[in-house]
Design a protein around this motif. Structure first.
Motif, PDB file in Angstrom:
ATOM      1  N   THR A 220     -33.791 -23.214 -64.467  1.00  0.00           N
ATOM      2  CA  THR A 220     -32.914 -24.235 -65.040  1.00  0.00           C
ATOM      3  C   THR A 220     -33.264 -25.586 -64.428  1.00  0.00           C
ATOM      4  N   PRO A 221     -33.031 -26.691 -65.152  1.00  0.00           N
ATOM      5  CA  PRO A 221     -33.279 -28.015 -64.587  1.00  0.00           C
ATOM      6  C   PRO A 221     -32.070 -28.575 -63.838  1.00  0.00           C
ATOM      7  N   ASN A 222     -30.973 -27.810 -63.817  1.00  0.00           N
ATOM      8  CA  ASN A 222     -29.718 -28.307 -63.230  1.00  0.00           C
ATOM      9  C   ASN A 222     -29.344 -27.452 -62.026  1.00  0.00           C
ATOM     10  N   LEU A 223     -29.315 -28.067 -60.844  1.00  0.00           N
ATOM     11  CA  LEU A 223     -29.062 -27.315 -59.610  1.00  0.00           C
ATOM     12  C   LEU A 223     -27.678 -26.677 -59.600  1.00  0.00           C
ATOM     13  N   MET A 224     -26.655 -27.412 -60.035  1.00  0.00           N
ATOM     14  CA  MET A 224     -25.317 -26.835 -60.047  1.00  0.00           C
ATOM     15  C   MET A 224     -25.196 -25.716 -61.066  1.00  0.00           C
ATOM     16  N   GLU A 225     -25.881 -25.870 -62.193  1.00  0.00           N
ATOM     17  CA  GLU A 225     -25.826 -24.825 -63.209  1.00  0.00           C
ATOM     18  C   GLU A 225     -26.454 -23.537 -62.699  1.00  0.00           C
ATOM     19  N   SER A 226     -27.479 -23.656 -61.848  1.00  0.00           N
ATOM     20  CA  SER A 226     -28.114 -22.455 -61.312  1.00  0.00           C
ATOM     21  C   SER A 226     -27.137 -21.630 -60.495  1.00  0.00           C
ATOM     22  N   GLU A 227     -26.271 -22.284 -59.714  1.00  0.00           N
ATOM     23  CA  GLU A 227     -25.291 -21.550 -58.920  1.00  0.00           C
ATOM     24  C   GLU A 227     -24.284 -20.832 -59.812  1.00  0.00           C
ATOM     25  N   THR A 228     -23.868 -21.487 -60.885  1.00  0.00           N
ATOM     26  CA  THR A 228     -22.927 -20.865 -61.820  1.00  0.00           C
ATOM     27  C   THR A 228     -23.587 -19.706 -62.554  1.00  0.00           C
ATOM     28  N   ASP A 229     -24.838 -19.874 -62.951  1.00  0.00           N
ATOM     29  CA  ASP A 229     -25.551 -18.786 -63.616  1.00  0.00           C
ATOM     30  C   ASP A 229     -25.717 -17.586 -62.683  1.00  0.00           C
ATOM     31  N   LYS A 230     -25.972 -17.849 -61.408  1.00  0.00           N
ATOM     32  CA  LYS A 230     -26.091 -16.756 -60.445  1.00  0.00           C
ATOM     33  C   LYS A 230     -24.762 -16.013 -60.304  1.00  0.00           C
ATOM     34  N   ALA A 231     -23.653 -16.741 -60.348  1.00  0.00           N
ATOM     35  CA  ALA A 231     -22.335 -16.107 -60.274  1.00  0.00           C
ATOM     36  C   ALA A 231     -22.084 -15.249 -61.511  1.00  0.00           C
ATOM     37  N   LEU A 232     -22.537 -15.717 -62.669  1.00  0.00           N
ATOM     38  CA  LEU A 232     -22.425 -14.923 -63.891  1.00  0.00           C
ATOM     39  C   LEU A 232     -23.248 -13.637 -63.781  1.00  0.00           C
ATOM     40  N   ILE A 233     -24.452 -13.748 -63.226  1.00  0.00           N
ATOM     41  CA  ILE A 233     -25.298 -12.564 -63.043  1.00  0.00           C
ATOM     42  C   ILE A 233     -24.630 -11.553 -62.122  1.00  0.00           C
ATOM     43  N   ASP A 234     -24.043 -12.053 -61.045  1.00  0.00           N
ATOM     44  CA  ASP A 234     -23.375 -11.166 -60.086  1.00  0.00           C
ATOM     45  C   ASP A 234     -22.185 -10.443 -60.714  1.00  0.00           C
ATOM     46  N   ALA A 235     -21.567 -11.068 -61.718  1.00  0.00           N
ATOM     47  CA  ALA A 235     -20.381 -10.483 -62.350  1.00  0.00           C
ATOM     48  C   ALA A 235     -20.722  -9.428 -63.391  1.00  0.00           C
ATOM     49  N   ALA A 236     -21.996  -9.315 -63.758  1.00  0.00           N
ATOM     50  CA  ALA A 236     -22.389  -8.437 -64.869  1.00  0.00           C
ATOM     51  C   ALA A 236     -23.136  -7.195 -64.397  1.00  0.00           C
ATOM     52  N   ARG A 237     -22.887  -6.095 -65.085  1.00  0.00           N
ATOM     53  CA  ARG A 237     -23.617  -4.863 -64.792  1.00  0.00           C
ATOM     54  C   ARG A 237     -24.996  -4.872 -65.435  1.00  0.00           C
ATOM     55  N   LYS A 238     -25.159  -5.666 -66.491  1.00  0.00           N
ATOM     56  CA  LYS A 238     -26.438  -5.709 -67.200  1.00  0.00           C
ATOM     57  C   LYS A 238     -26.772  -7.144 -67.558  1.00  0.00           C
ATOM     58  N   LEU A 239     -28.017  -7.556 -67.315  1.00  0.00           N
ATOM     59  CA  LEU A 239     -28.461  -8.917 -67.599  1.00  0.00           C
ATOM     60  C   LEU A 239     -29.391  -8.926 -68.806  1.00  0.00           C
ATOM     61  N   VAL A 240     -28.995  -9.683 -69.843  1.00  0.00           N
ATOM     62  CA  VAL A 240     -29.810  -9.868 -71.051  1.00  0.00           C
ATOM     63  C   VAL A 240     -30.166 -11.348 -71.137  1.00  0.00           C
ATOM     64  N   VAL A 241     -31.439 -11.659 -71.045  1.00  0.00           N
ATOM     65  CA  VAL A 241     -31.904 -13.046 -71.115  1.00  0.00           C
ATOM     66  C   VAL A 241     -32.341 -13.356 -72.543  1.00  0.00           C
ATOM     67  N   LEU A 242     -31.885 -14.496 -73.056  1.00  0.00           N
ATOM     68  CA  LEU A 242     -32.262 -14.955 -74.392  1.00  0.00           C
ATOM     69  C   LEU A 242     -33.148 -16.185 -74.233  1.00  0.00           C
ATOM     70  N   ALA A 243     -34.383 -16.109 -74.711  1.00  0.00           N
ATOM     71  CA  ALA A 243     -35.305 -17.238 -74.536  1.00  0.00           C
ATOM     72  C   ALA A 243     -36.308 -17.269 -75.671  1.00  0.00           C
TER      73      ALA A 243
END
Length: 263
Positions: free
Chosen positions: A186-209
């Motif tokens: 990500t180009p946004n440092l604060m967004e990276s921390e929030t995305d990491k928190a979302l990953i930690d909250a999920a049992r399965k990670l699906v990336v859309l790109a």
């Protein structure tokens, strides 16, 4: 070779070499000068190359560049629609899911308003608005607080704090870039921390790109390639990238090509 495949090859060539000439591409692909110029025009409109006299050059995308939501929403619309349709087939009624910020997850949200009994956690204002406007009473939407980014995502300590006690079945994560070495970025440092928190909250990670994200590297890595249980992309992804990602991620879905897609 179909036009989208030829354009994907041209875009990859420009990314690697920095520039291409129309005459060289005409000889290589055995098509007309006008066909190649149309290809370059299409790639230029998608923001993948910069047209110059007689050819095209690479677009310099900085590691901290973050286009606004409106600007991104008109890019690669067909690819994002295909990705969203494939990703939607991973979702079952009654699940708790999370959607990160981004125009691809926003497109996915429009495919999910018809799924019964969903609980949706998101830090995206546009994603939350899609579910709100659907008017369904059997769906629950949880919107984090936080500081709004140019892509209309809510990030920062308030967003992270609100996600610490959340548990969801699956996270659909939109990313700025995908790289075999840097991972999902990500180009946004604060967004990276929030995305990491979302990953930690999920049992399965699906990336859309979509395929244009390949080898784009933002300033901060969100996750390594092998952390993704599923990566959903489109048919424009070059062959070498497909091979690298099939080895790295749990499952690679090429929307519109894989017969079963997400089934």
């Amino acid at each position: 070779m179909l036009a989208p495949q030829r354009q994907a090859v041209i875009a990859e060539r420009v990314r690697r070499s920095g520039a291409v000439r129309v005459a060289e591409l005409v000889d290589e692909f055995g098509v007309s000068d006008m066909t190649i110029r149309r290809d370059l025009e299409t790639l230029s409109e998608r923001g993948l190359v910069s047209k110059v006299h007689g050819g095209a050059t690479a677009v310099d995308i900085g590691s901290t560049e973050e286009p606004g939501f409106a600007a991104k929403s008109v890019r690669q619309k067909e690819a994002k629609e295909a990705i969203a349709a494939a990703a939607a087939r991973l979702v079952k009624p009654g699940q708790a899911i999370a959607l990160s910020g981004g125009t691809t997850t926003w497109t996915l949200a429009q495919h999910l308003v018809g799924v019964a009994g969903l609980t949706v956690v998101t830090n995206s204002v546009p994603v939350a608005d899609v579910f709100y406007r659907s008017g369904r009473t059997d769906q629950t939407v949880i919107l984090t607080g936080g500081i709004r980014t140019p892509s209309d995502a809510l990030v920062g300590p308030f967003a992270v704090a609100s996600l610490k006690s959340i548990n969801v079945d699956m996270l659909f994560l939109g990313v700025h870039g995908v790289s075999a070495t840097a991972g999902f970025t990500t180009p946004n440092l604060m967004e990276s921390e929030t995305d990491k928190a979302l990953i930690d909250a999920a049992r399965k990670l699906v990336v859309l790109a979509d395929s244009t994200k390949w080898e784009i590297v933002g300033i901060r890595t969100i996750a390594a390639p092998d952390e993704a249980d599923v990566l959903v992309t489109d048919a424009g992804l070059p062959g070498p990238a497909r091979g690298a990602l099939r080895e790295a991620v749990g499952r690679l879905i090429i929307a519109g090509e894989d017969e079963e897609d997400a089934a």
